[in-house]
Design an enzyme around this catalytic site. Structure first.
Site, PDB file in Angstrom:
ATOM      1  N   ARG A   1       0.854  -1.198   0.000  1.00  0.00           N
ATOM      2  CA  ARG A   1       0.000   0.000   0.000  1.00  0.00           C
ATOM      3  C   ARG A   1       0.883   1.239   0.000  1.00  0.00           C
ATOM      4  O   ARG A   1       0.628   2.197   0.725  1.00  0.00           O
ATOM      5  CB  ARG A   1      -0.921  -0.004   1.215  1.00  0.00           C
ATOM      6  CG  ARG A   1      -0.199  -0.145   2.527  1.00  0.00           C
ATOM      7  CD  ARG A   1      -1.058   0.370   3.632  1.00  0.00           C
ATOM      8  NE  ARG A   1      -0.504  -0.018   4.922  1.00  0.00           N
ATOM      9  CZ  ARG A   1      -0.990   0.417   6.051  1.00  0.00           C
ATOM     10  NH1 ARG A   1      -1.997   1.231   6.054  1.00  0.00           N
ATOM     11  NH2 ARG A   1      -0.445   0.031   7.183  1.00  0.00           N
TER      12      ARG A   1
ATOM     13  N   ARG B   1      15.277  -2.585   4.065  1.00  0.00           N
ATOM     14  CA  ARG B   1      14.903  -3.246   5.316  1.00  0.00           C
ATOM     15  C   ARG B   1      15.709  -4.528   5.493  1.00  0.00           C
ATOM     16  O   ARG B   1      16.263  -5.038   4.502  1.00  0.00           O
ATOM     17  CB  ARG B   1      13.413  -3.619   5.274  1.00  0.00           C
ATOM     18  CG  ARG B   1      12.500  -2.466   4.928  1.00  0.00           C
ATOM     19  CD  ARG B   1      11.184  -2.955   4.295  1.00  0.00           C
ATOM     20  NE  ARG B   1      10.472  -1.853   3.663  1.00  0.00           N
ATOM     21  CZ  ARG B   1       9.434  -1.222   4.182  1.00  0.00           C
ATOM     22  NH1 ARG B   1       8.931  -1.617   5.323  1.00  0.00           N
ATOM     23  NH2 ARG B   1       8.867  -0.222   3.564  1.00  0.00           N
TER      24      ARG B   1
ATOM     25  N   ASP C   1      10.608  -6.832   8.392  1.00  0.00           N
ATOM     26  CA  ASP C   1      10.260  -5.871   7.338  1.00  0.00           C
ATOM     27  C   ASP C   1      10.076  -4.463   7.890  1.00  0.00           C
ATOM     28  O   ASP C   1       9.986  -3.505   7.129  1.00  0.00           O
ATOM     29  CB  ASP C   1       8.989  -6.318   6.597  1.00  0.00           C
ATOM     30  CG  ASP C   1       7.854  -6.640   7.544  1.00  0.00           C
ATOM     31  OD1 ASP C   1       8.036  -7.514   8.402  1.00  0.00           O
ATOM     32  OD2 ASP C   1       6.789  -6.021   7.441  1.00  0.00           O
TER      33      ASP C   1
ATOM     34  N   ASP D   1      -6.574  -3.741   0.121  1.00  0.00           N
ATOM     35  CA  ASP D   1      -7.040  -2.726  -0.835  1.00  0.00           C
ATOM     36  C   ASP D   1      -5.967  -1.693  -1.137  1.00  0.00           C
ATOM     37  O   ASP D   1      -6.168  -0.789  -1.943  1.00  0.00           O
ATOM     38  CB  ASP D   1      -8.314  -2.040  -0.305  1.00  0.00           C
ATOM     39  CG  ASP D   1      -8.083  -1.327   1.016  1.00  0.00           C
ATOM     40  OD1 ASP D   1      -6.940  -1.350   1.519  1.00  0.00           O
ATOM     41  OD2 ASP D   1      -9.037  -0.751   1.559  1.00  0.00           O
ATOM     42  N   GLY D   2      -4.830  -1.792  -0.443  1.00  0.00           N
ATOM     43  CA  GLY D   2      -3.729  -0.866  -0.699  1.00  0.00           C
ATOM     44  C   GLY D   2      -3.932   0.517  -0.107  1.00  0.00           C
ATOM     45  O   GLY D   2      -3.146   1.418  -0.356  1.00  0.00           O
TER      46      GLY D   2
END
Ligand code: AMP
Ligand code: MG
Length: 466
Positions: free
Chosen positions: A84, A173, A241, A115-116
Site C-alpha cells: 500500500r 529493510r 520488514d 485494498d492498498g
C-alpha cells in the site's frame, strides 16, 4: 519540478521492485504539510498547492516503483512488499538522498488481498508519532505531509481514506535482504553493494565488508532500541520488514508510549503473547539481526561453517553492547555522566519503585530532574545522591533535562486529536499536540497538565495495517 529526483534503486535487479503506472485516488487534499521538513529538503513552496498535491500522490508520467521485500512477522517468514505504498522518487538536496514514499497509495503487485489503502486516522497517527520521535532525537523516518483522499474506504465501518508522504534515508529493510536471498546470491550481492554505497561508504575498500556491515547495523539498532526504551516507547511490530538498515525507526502502526512503568507493557491488539512488549525489544532486535546475518552468509565464505562462525562472532557481542549502551543512556537520565560511576542496580531499583507504586515513567523521571520525587523514593535518593554529589549540581540537572522529556504524546491525547481530525475535520487538537511535542526537553515551557497526566486507559489497544 517539485523535487530533484535521482532514482538509484531501480538499478537493482528487476525482481527487487515493480513499476507503478497508474495511481488513482478520490481527490487528494493536504490536511498536514510539514513546512520545517520541507525547508530541510529544500522544496519549493509550490508543492503546497493543489497541483503539488496531485503530483505528490502520483498523477504524473514519472517512474514510480513499489519495493519487494520479505519479512518475519511474529516469527514466520512471508514474501511481502509495498502493498500500500510506492516510491515517488529519491530526492537529492545538499548531497543528501531522501526517499519520498507515498503510503496509502492504492493496490500494487504486492497488495495480496488488501485494498492498498490507509485510513486518514492511521496516517495522522504515524504523523504524530514519527514527529514526536524526531523531536526526542530518535532516528526516524518523517512525515512531509498527510492528505485526505475524500473517499471512504472499507474497514470494520467505512472510514475516511488518507495518504502519508514519508521521508527516509532509505527503505532498505532487513526484509529487503531476506527477499533478495529468496531470489539468488547475485541479488544479495548486488543489494549489499548498493547498500554499502548508499549508507556505508566508509567501508568501501575494506576487507570483510559484510562483517563490518553487520556489526554497524547491529550497533545502530542497539542504540535505537535503547533510545526507545529510555522514553518508554514500544514499537509494537518489530518484524524484519519493519527494521531499516539505516537505523531509522519506521512504521508507526501499533506503537505507543507507556504510562505507568511496567516492562510487560504491550499495546498491539494482535500481539497476544507479548512478543514485542517493552522489555522484549532488544531480543527482537537481535532476532532480526540474526535474520540479516543469515542472508549475508554467501558473501562471507564459500565454506558455510566458516562464514557462520564469523557472523556469530559479531552477533555474540549483541548483549554486551546492549547492556553498555543501556547503562550509558539510563545513567544520563539519572544525571550521571560516567556510567562507570555506578552499576545498573540503581536504575533497576528506581524502576522497581515505579513498578510497585504504578508510577508514570515519563513523569517520574521528570520529577527526579525537578528534585520533586515523592516519599517512596527517600531511601533511593540517598544512594543516588552519593553518586551525583560528586558532580556539579547544574551539570547533573542539565544532563537530566536533556534526557528526560517533559512531554510525550499521551495515548488518550493522540487518540482524541486524530479522531477529531479524521472524523470531524477539527484539526485544532492535532495542532496543539504537534506544537507541544516540538520541544520535549524545554523545562521552561508552560504545559497544561491535561497533556502531561496519563489517563488510566486500562487495556489501551492499538492496531496495525488499518
Ligand atoms: P505494515 O503493517 O504497514 O508494516 O504492513 C505489513 C505488510 O502488509 C506490508 O507488506 C504492507 O504493504 C501490507 N499491507 C498493509 N496494509 C495493507 C493494505 N491495506 N493493502 C495491501 N497491503 C497492505
Ligand atoms: Mg511495514
Amino acid at each position: 519540478m517539485y523535487f530533484n529526483f535521482d532514482n538509484s534503486y531501480p538499478t537493482l535487479k528487476p525482481e527487487m521492485y515493480s513499476i507503478i503506472k497508474n495511481t488513482k485516488f478520490g481527490n487528494p487534499e493536504y490536511v498536514v504539510y510539514n513546512d520545517s521538513l520541507a525547508k530541510v529538503l529544500g522544496l519549493d513552496e509550490s508543492l503546497k498547492s493543489d497541483e503539488g498535491a496531485k503530483y505528490i500522490t502520483g498523477f504524473s508520467e514519472d517512474i514510480k516503483y513499489a519495493q519487494a521485500y520479505g519479512g518475519h512477522q511474529f516469527g514466520h517468514f512471508s514474501i511481502l512488499g509495498d502493498g500500500r505504498a510506492f516510491m515517488l522518487g529519491e530526492h537529492i538536496n545538499n548531497n543528501i538522498r531522501t526517499d519520498i514514499h507515498i503510503k496509502g497509495s492504492g493496490r500494487t503487485p504486492y497488495s495480496r488481498t488488501g485494498d492498498g489503502k490507509g485510513t486518514l486516522y492511521s496516517m495522522l497517527r504515524e504523523y504524530i508519532i514519527s514527529e514526536a520521535l524526531f523531536y526526542l532525537n530518535i532516528p526516524t523516518t518523517r512525515t512531509l505531509a498527510v492528505l485526505k483522499t475524500n473517499e471512504l474506504i472499507n474497514r470494520s465501518k467505512p472510514e475516511p481514506g488518507g495518504l502519508l508522504v514519508r521521508t527516509a534515508k532509505s527503505h532498505i529493510r532487513v526484509g529487503t535482504f531476506q527477499f533478495a536471498a529468496t531470489e539468488s546470491e547475485e541479488h544479495v550481492k548486488q543489494l549489499f553493494d548498493y547498500t554499502v554505497n548508499r549508507h556505508f561508504k566508509h567501508l568501501e575498500g575494506k576487507t570483510n565488508k559484510p562483517i563490518h556491515f553487520l556489526r554497524e547495523v547491529m550497533e545502530s539498532q542497539i542504540k535505537l532500541i535503547v533510545k526507545w526504551q529510555s522514553f518508554g516507547f514500544i514499537h509494537g511490530v518489530m518484524n524484519t520488514d519493519n527494521m531499516l538498515i539505516s537505523g531509522e525507526s519506521i512504521d508507526y502502526g501499533p506503537c505507543a508510549f507507556m504510562d505507568a512503568y511496567d516492562p510487560e507493557t504491550v499495546f498491539s491488539s494482535i500481539d497476544r503473547n507479548g512478543r514485542y512488549k517493552y522489555s522484549n525489544q532488544p531480543y527482537m532486535a537481535s532476532f532480526n539481526i540474526v535474520k540479516l546475518a543469515e542472508t549475508l552468509l554467501p558473501l562471507i565464505d564459500k565454506d558455510i561453517e566458516k562464514a557462520a562462525s564469523k557472523l556469530n562472532e559479531v552477533i555474540s557481542r549483541f548483549e554486551k553492547i546492549y547492556k553498555k549502551e543501556y547503562l550509558r543512556v539510563f545513567s544520563n537520565k539519572l544525571g550521571i555522566r560516567d556510567e562507570n560511576d555506578f552499576d545498573k542496580t540503581l536504575v533497576d531499583e528506581f524502576h522497581q519503585i515505579m513498578f510497585t507504586n504504578k508510577l508514570d515513567f515519563t513523569n517520574t523521571y521528570k520529577k527526579l530532574t525537578l528534585r520533586e520525587l515523592d516519599v517512596e523514593f527517600e531511601e533511593w535518593i540517598q544512594k543516588w545522591k552519593k553518586i551525583t554529589d560528586k558532580y556539579n549540581a547544574t551539570d547533573v540537572t542539565e544532563l537530566m533535562e536533556n534526557n528526560n522529556p517533559v512531554i510525550i504524546p499521551r495515548n488518550h491525547i493522540v487518540e482524541e486529536a486524530i479522531t477529531k481530525a479524521s472524523m470531524k475535520n477539527d484539526y485544532e487538537p492535532l495542532d496543539q499536540i504537534m506544537e507541544m511535542i516540538k520541544s520535549p526537553f524545554d523545562y521552561e515551557k508552560i504545559i497544561d497538565s491535561s497533556f502531561t497526566e496519563p489517563e488510566l486507559m486500562h487495556n489501551y489497544k492499538t492496531y496495525c495495517g488499518t
